[in-house]
Design an enzyme around this catalytic site. Sequence first.
Site, mmCIF file in Angstrom:
data_model
loop_
_atom_site.group_PDB
_atom_site.id
_atom_site.type_symbol
_atom_site.label_atom_id
_atom_site.label_comp_id
_atom_site.label_asym_id
_atom_site.label_seq_id
_atom_site.Cartn_x
_atom_site.Cartn_y
_atom_site.Cartn_z
ATOM 1 C CG LEU A 187 -1.834 1.228 1.398
ATOM 2 C CD1 LEU A 187 -2.766 1.371 0.197
ATOM 3 C CD2 LEU A 187 -2.642 1.093 2.683
ATOM 4 C CB ILE A 189 4.591 1.096 4.082
ATOM 5 C CG1 ILE A 189 3.596 0.722 5.195
ATOM 6 C CG2 ILE A 189 4.454 2.576 3.723
ATOM 7 C CD1 ILE A 189 2.143 0.940 4.830
ATOM 8 C CE LYS A 190 4.370 0.464 -4.813
ATOM 9 N NZ LYS A 190 3.588 0.336 -6.069
ATOM 10 C CB VAL A 191 8.720 4.514 0.866
ATOM 11 C CG1 VAL A 191 9.439 5.847 1.001
ATOM 12 C CG2 VAL A 191 7.845 4.250 2.088
ATOM 13 C CG ASN A 241 7.265 -2.426 -2.825
ATOM 14 O OD1 ASN A 241 8.276 -2.084 -3.429
ATOM 15 N ND2 ASN A 241 6.196 -2.902 -3.447
#
Length: 348
Positions: A96, A127-129, A150
């Site tokens: 996400l 958690i997408k960063v 991620n």
Amino acid sequence: MLTLGGSRGSASASNHAASSISTPSGFSSPPAYSATKATISESPHYREELQRLKNDSTLSAEQRYEILAIADIREACDILQPVYKSTAGDDGYVSLEVSPALAHDAAGTVSAGLRLRDAVGRDNLLIKVPATAAGLKAIEELVAQGCPVNVTLMFSLRHVREVAQAWTRGIARHINAGGDARRVKSVASLFLSRVDTLIDKKLEALGGDALALRGHTAVAVARLAYQMYLAACAEPAFAALAKKGARPQNLLWASTGTKNAAYSDVLYVESLIGAQTINTVPDATLAAFRDHGKAEPTLERDLERARDQFAALRALGIDLDAAGQQLQAEGLQLFADSFRQLLVLTAD
């Protein structure tokens, strides 16, 4: 690929999916948030809930979107829980993404990432960063606080190196603080097809012998990135972390749908098969690979050719790190534009 509002359960069963992300891989056309917008606007599944959320004037457009997204992400996490458990936390993850508006805000990204992690409340959430300068600081801090991540929008070996360093600092801090490193999964997403699209244009502008280099840059970047990964895993520093439970930060191949019709439609799948890697294959590419792809280890082949590709581009004055920065900036803008369009749908 499993997407918001899609037939996740059936897709997972039929395609043997080991993980999922909340948006289509890469920033293919339409961009990821545009696909989510289409899903929400066209699917009757969301109609009643979205209207209920719009009736609540205390909620912002972004809060309404998050409520819808979190419910879907939580469901996807539950679908993949058996995979997560059977692999002892190696696979079965759902990602996400934090708001694109936070791409250059490290503190804001950390705050949003932790908030979204807590809101979803599932161990198999990433958690997408983005791998921006601010994102690197956020990645280190999130990992240090035990949040799986991620990392997205990497386009160059420089990005790969900087992200690996941020993850290493973060996991070391987490371990030193007494945390359980086994629970902090991380993947680093290297975007491929757009690398060839950009570099090919530069080669075509030069003409002559430079044309022979077209279509080989992205695979070269990925193969050399994997060599960096293997070297890092062999270092004493990582061995010390691994003894305390740290998992390697796996490389993930993103944007793997072929954009140039002159190239193989499975170029970014067939050429990059190797241990401990992930490929977020678009549906059409997966169908093509099932039809005529060859499943055999290829990621460590032709390494000299990959190095020669880098040397040849350097000799022509093509800076792959600079190209990576350009592609990252373009990707961030595409995501931001798409996210703004999505919020129009959830606004009053």
